[in-house]
Write a protein that holds these residues in place. Structure first.
Motif, mmCIF file in Angstrom:
data_model
loop_
_atom_site.group_PDB
_atom_site.id
_atom_site.type_symbol
_atom_site.label_atom_id
_atom_site.label_comp_id
_atom_site.label_asym_id
_atom_site.label_seq_id
_atom_site.Cartn_x
_atom_site.Cartn_y
_atom_site.Cartn_z
ATOM 1 N N VAL A 240 116.345 52.129 -32.974
ATOM 2 C CA VAL A 240 116.061 53.426 -32.378
ATOM 3 C C VAL A 240 117.306 54.289 -32.550
ATOM 4 O O VAL A 240 118.430 53.806 -32.432
ATOM 5 C CB VAL A 240 115.669 53.289 -30.890
ATOM 6 N N GLU A 241 117.104 55.534 -32.872
ATOM 7 C CA GLU A 241 118.209 56.484 -32.943
ATOM 8 C C GLU A 241 118.340 57.160 -31.591
ATOM 9 O O GLU A 241 117.335 57.566 -30.996
ATOM 10 C CB GLU A 241 117.952 57.525 -34.035
ATOM 11 N N CYS A 242 119.564 57.288 -31.080
ATOM 12 C CA CYS A 242 119.799 57.912 -29.780
ATOM 13 C C CYS A 242 120.477 59.265 -29.961
ATOM 14 O O CYS A 242 121.455 59.370 -30.711
ATOM 15 C CB CYS A 242 120.691 57.042 -28.902
ATOM 16 N N VAL A 243 119.978 60.278 -29.278
ATOM 17 C CA VAL A 243 120.644 61.573 -29.252
ATOM 18 C C VAL A 243 120.760 62.040 -27.811
ATOM 19 O O VAL A 243 119.923 61.698 -26.961
ATOM 20 C CB VAL A 243 119.907 62.627 -30.104
ATOM 21 N N LEU A 244 121.797 62.814 -27.539
ATOM 22 C CA LEU A 244 122.032 63.358 -26.205
ATOM 23 C C LEU A 244 121.824 64.863 -26.226
ATOM 24 O O LEU A 244 122.163 65.534 -27.209
ATOM 25 C CB LEU A 244 123.458 63.043 -25.740
ATOM 26 N N VAL A 245 121.276 65.397 -25.137
ATOM 27 C CA VAL A 245 121.040 66.837 -25.037
ATOM 28 C C VAL A 245 121.692 67.390 -23.783
ATOM 29 O O VAL A 245 121.827 66.697 -22.769
ATOM 30 C CB VAL A 245 119.532 67.173 -25.040
ATOM 31 N N THR A 246 122.083 68.640 -23.856
ATOM 32 C CA THR A 246 122.772 69.286 -22.739
ATOM 33 C C THR A 246 121.795 69.755 -21.671
ATOM 34 O O THR A 246 120.591 69.871 -21.903
ATOM 35 C CB THR A 246 123.568 70.501 -23.233
ATOM 36 N N GLU A 247 122.355 70.068 -20.509
ATOM 37 C CA GLU A 247 121.557 70.649 -19.433
ATOM 38 C C GLU A 247 120.902 71.958 -19.889
ATOM 39 O O GLU A 247 119.722 72.201 -19.626
ATOM 40 C CB GLU A 247 122.452 70.929 -18.216
ATOM 41 N N ALA A 248 121.689 72.786 -20.575
ATOM 42 C CA ALA A 248 121.165 74.071 -21.041
ATOM 43 C C ALA A 248 120.018 73.874 -22.021
ATOM 44 O O ALA A 248 119.015 74.599 -21.978
ATOM 45 C CB ALA A 248 122.284 74.892 -21.687
ATOM 46 N N ALA A 249 120.138 72.890 -22.904
ATOM 47 C CA ALA A 249 119.079 72.645 -23.890
ATOM 48 C C ALA A 249 117.789 72.202 -23.220
ATOM 49 O O ALA A 249 116.689 72.603 -23.629
ATOM 50 C CB ALA A 249 119.542 71.597 -24.901
ATOM 51 N N ILE A 250 117.895 71.382 -22.175
ATOM 52 C CA ILE A 250 116.706 70.933 -21.448
ATOM 53 C C ILE A 250 116.026 72.114 -20.768
ATOM 54 O O ILE A 250 114.806 72.290 -20.855
ATOM 55 C CB ILE A 250 117.078 69.848 -20.419
ATOM 56 N N ALA A 251 116.820 72.947 -20.097
ATOM 57 C CA ALA A 251 116.257 74.112 -19.411
ATOM 58 C C ALA A 251 115.608 75.074 -20.403
ATOM 59 O O ALA A 251 114.538 75.643 -20.133
ATOM 60 C CB ALA A 251 117.347 74.825 -18.617
ATOM 61 N N GLU A 252 116.231 75.248 -21.558
ATOM 62 C CA GLU A 252 115.667 76.145 -22.571
ATOM 63 C C GLU A 252 114.366 75.594 -23.135
ATOM 64 O O GLU A 252 113.410 76.347 -23.400
ATOM 65 C CB GLU A 252 116.700 76.359 -23.683
ATOM 66 N N ALA A 253 114.281 74.275 -23.319
ATOM 67 C CA ALA A 253 113.045 73.669 -23.814
ATOM 68 C C ALA A 253 111.929 73.786 -22.784
ATOM 69 O O ALA A 253 110.758 74.022 -23.129
ATOM 70 C CB ALA A 253 113.282 72.201 -24.162
ATOM 71 N N GLN A 254 112.277 73.639 -21.530
ATOM 72 C CA GLN A 254 111.303 73.795 -20.444
ATOM 73 C C GLN A 254 110.725 75.210 -20.466
ATOM 74 O O GLN A 254 109.492 75.395 -20.385
ATOM 75 C CB GLN A 254 112.009 73.515 -19.112
ATOM 76 N N GLU A 255 111.589 76.204 -20.614
ATOM 77 C CA GLU A 255 111.122 77.591 -20.674
ATOM 78 C C GLU A 255 110.331 77.852 -21.957
ATOM 79 O O GLU A 255 109.310 78.558 -21.940
ATOM 80 C CB GLU A 255 112.316 78.548 -20.592
ATOM 81 N N TRP A 256 110.775 77.257 -23.072
ATOM 82 C CA TRP A 256 110.086 77.445 -24.352
ATOM 83 C C TRP A 256 108.647 76.952 -24.259
ATOM 84 O O TRP A 256 107.722 77.626 -24.748
ATOM 85 C CB TRP A 256 110.831 76.692 -25.449
ATOM 86 N N LEU A 257 108.433 75.805 -23.628
ATOM 87 C CA LEU A 257 107.083 75.261 -23.506
ATOM 88 C C LEU A 257 106.181 76.180 -22.680
ATOM 89 O O LEU A 257 104.996 76.319 -22.969
ATOM 90 C CB LEU A 257 107.132 73.865 -22.882
ATOM 91 N N TRP A 258 106.757 76.805 -21.666
ATOM 92 C CA TRP A 258 105.953 77.719 -20.863
ATOM 93 C C TRP A 258 105.620 78.989 -21.653
ATOM 94 O O TRP A 258 104.474 79.417 -21.711
ATOM 95 C CB TRP A 258 106.670 78.074 -19.562
ATOM 96 N N ARG A 259 106.610 79.557 -22.296
ATOM 97 C CA ARG A 259 106.415 80.851 -22.963
ATOM 98 C C ARG A 259 105.622 80.731 -24.260
ATOM 99 O O ARG A 259 104.904 81.657 -24.634
ATOM 100 C CB ARG A 259 107.768 81.513 -23.239
ATOM 101 N N ASN A 260 105.725 79.598 -24.940
ATOM 102 C CA ASN A 260 105.089 79.459 -26.245
ATOM 103 C C ASN A 260 103.838 78.591 -26.250
ATOM 104 O O ASN A 260 103.011 78.713 -27.156
ATOM 105 C CB ASN A 260 106.092 78.898 -27.253
ATOM 106 N N ALA A 261 103.712 77.705 -25.261
ATOM 107 C CA ALA A 261 102.544 76.826 -25.219
ATOM 108 C C ALA A 261 101.833 76.867 -23.878
ATOM 109 O O ALA A 261 100.845 76.172 -23.676
ATOM 110 C CB ALA A 261 102.966 75.384 -25.530
ATOM 111 N N HIS A 262 102.343 77.667 -22.943
ATOM 112 C CA HIS A 262 101.758 77.812 -21.607
ATOM 113 C C HIS A 262 101.616 76.455 -20.911
ATOM 114 O O HIS A 262 100.627 76.204 -20.213
ATOM 115 C CB HIS A 262 100.410 78.535 -21.681
ATOM 116 N N GLN A 263 102.618 75.609 -21.111
ATOM 117 C CA GLN A 263 102.649 74.305 -20.458
ATOM 118 C C GLN A 263 103.824 74.278 -19.486
ATOM 119 O O GLN A 263 104.980 74.473 -19.881
ATOM 120 C CB GLN A 263 102.798 73.174 -21.487
ATOM 121 N N LEU A 264 103.523 74.041 -18.201
ATOM 122 C CA LEU A 264 104.544 73.993 -17.164
ATOM 123 C C LEU A 264 104.962 72.538 -16.979
ATOM 124 O O LEU A 264 104.159 71.715 -16.528
ATOM 125 C CB LEU A 264 103.980 74.565 -15.856
#
Length: 308
Positions: A240-264
């Motif tokens: 398995v390949e492991c990658v780490l993501v920042t707090e900001a990246a997680i928050a931005e992805a959460q917002e992206w899903l809402w704005r682009n896919a209407h998924q909360l």
């Protein structure tokens, strides 16, 4: 243990009790990305699969069941117990947050909120198990739990999964452990962890599971202090390949899903996608990528009623 048989059996066992969650395709910078919307599962996460598989796998003692949880597992166990007519006691830390705590309370389960993090809840749940004889339903490091979570990938492949690589968020490792055991190397799996909760990353560096400090916006779902032994073995056996993501990246992805896919979704639910959006994981030319969206229990609850 033959994990393929265990996961197939688990799927048959829980079929009448869980949702077959939908799949969809997103356009991310011109790349087609397949997603599985497991956040639409009962109680808002994949955890219902492992909970039902555990409770349906054998007799439950008269004392009922006990579980420790950052929130989603507790809600799933409480929901499964209610559906099956079993008594449940759930221990959660305060960091689970009001939305998840209220979700558990609404099932009618006995609920104890404890100070500290998930590890504190697990310690108290083990004491309860020892004193009462209740059956412990572990959140991520028990064979029945992992086999239940593995049904996500079994189901997804039956739905026509079209990907070379699957990105999956990691907390204690039940979900990705089940995925790895089902896939047995047939597809690449990328483990995505918050920088503030790097349990699998730390285990790989240390040569085995070790305790890590955890925190951040996804800690109430991905906040296990140590990767499960079952997940670690699966990662070692199948790669398995492991990658780490920042707090900001997680928050931005959460917002992206809402704005682009209407998924909360909650932060943990957006963590795997964060690797793709932020560039923490960069697919090769022509690589077909899929992302597992795993949790919907947002805190604070956007529809919660205020005082009065």
């Amino acid at each position: 243990m033959d994990w393929t048989i265990a996961i197939r059996d688990a799927r048959d066992r829980i079929a009448a009790h869980v949702v077959q969650t939908p799949i969809a395709a997103l356009d991310i910078n011109g790349m087609r990305v397949e997603i599985k919307m497991e956040h639409l599962q009962h109680t808002g996460s994949f955890k219902a699969r492992g909970a039902f598989n555990t409770l349906l796998s054998g007799p439950v003692p008269e004392a009922g069941i006990v579980a420790a949880s950052g929130g989603n597992h507790g809600a799933a166990v409480a929901f499964a117990a209610r559906k099956l007519g079993l008594a449940a006691h759930v221990f959660v830390p305060k960091i689970a947050g009001p939305a998840k705590i209220e979700l558990i309370r609404a099932t009618g389960a006995n609920l104890t909120v404890v100070e500290g993090e998930y590890a504190s809840a697990l310690e108290q749940a083990r004491r309860f198990e020892e004193s009462t004889g209740a059956c412990q339903v572990h959140a991520y490091d028990a064979p029945a739990t992992v086999a239940g979570q593995g049904t996500v990938l079994c189901e997804w492949e039956d739905q026509g999964l079209d990907a070379d690589t699957i990105l999956i968020a990691v907390g204690g490792g039940g979900l990705i452990g089940g995925a790895l055991r089902w896939l047995t190397g047939r597809r690449k799996v990328v483990a995505v962890e918050p920088q503030m909760a790097p349990t699998l990353h730390a285990a790989r560096e240390a040569g085995g599971p070790v305790d890590v400090d955890v925190g951040g916006i996804a800690a109430n779902a991905l906040g296990a202090k140590r990767i499960g032994s079952i997940c670690y073995a699966a990662a070692r056996d199948h790669g398995v390949e492991c990658v780490l993501v920042t707090e900001a990246a997680i928050a931005e992805a959460q917002e992206w899903l809402w704005r682009n896919a209407h998924q909360l979704v909650e932060p943990a639910g957006a963590t795997a996608l964060a690797a793709l959006l932020s560039g923490a994981y960069v697919p090769a030319a022509g690589e077909r990528v899929a992302v597992l969206i795993c949790g919907a229990n947002v805190a604070p609850d956007p529809f919660a009623k205020g005082p009065g």
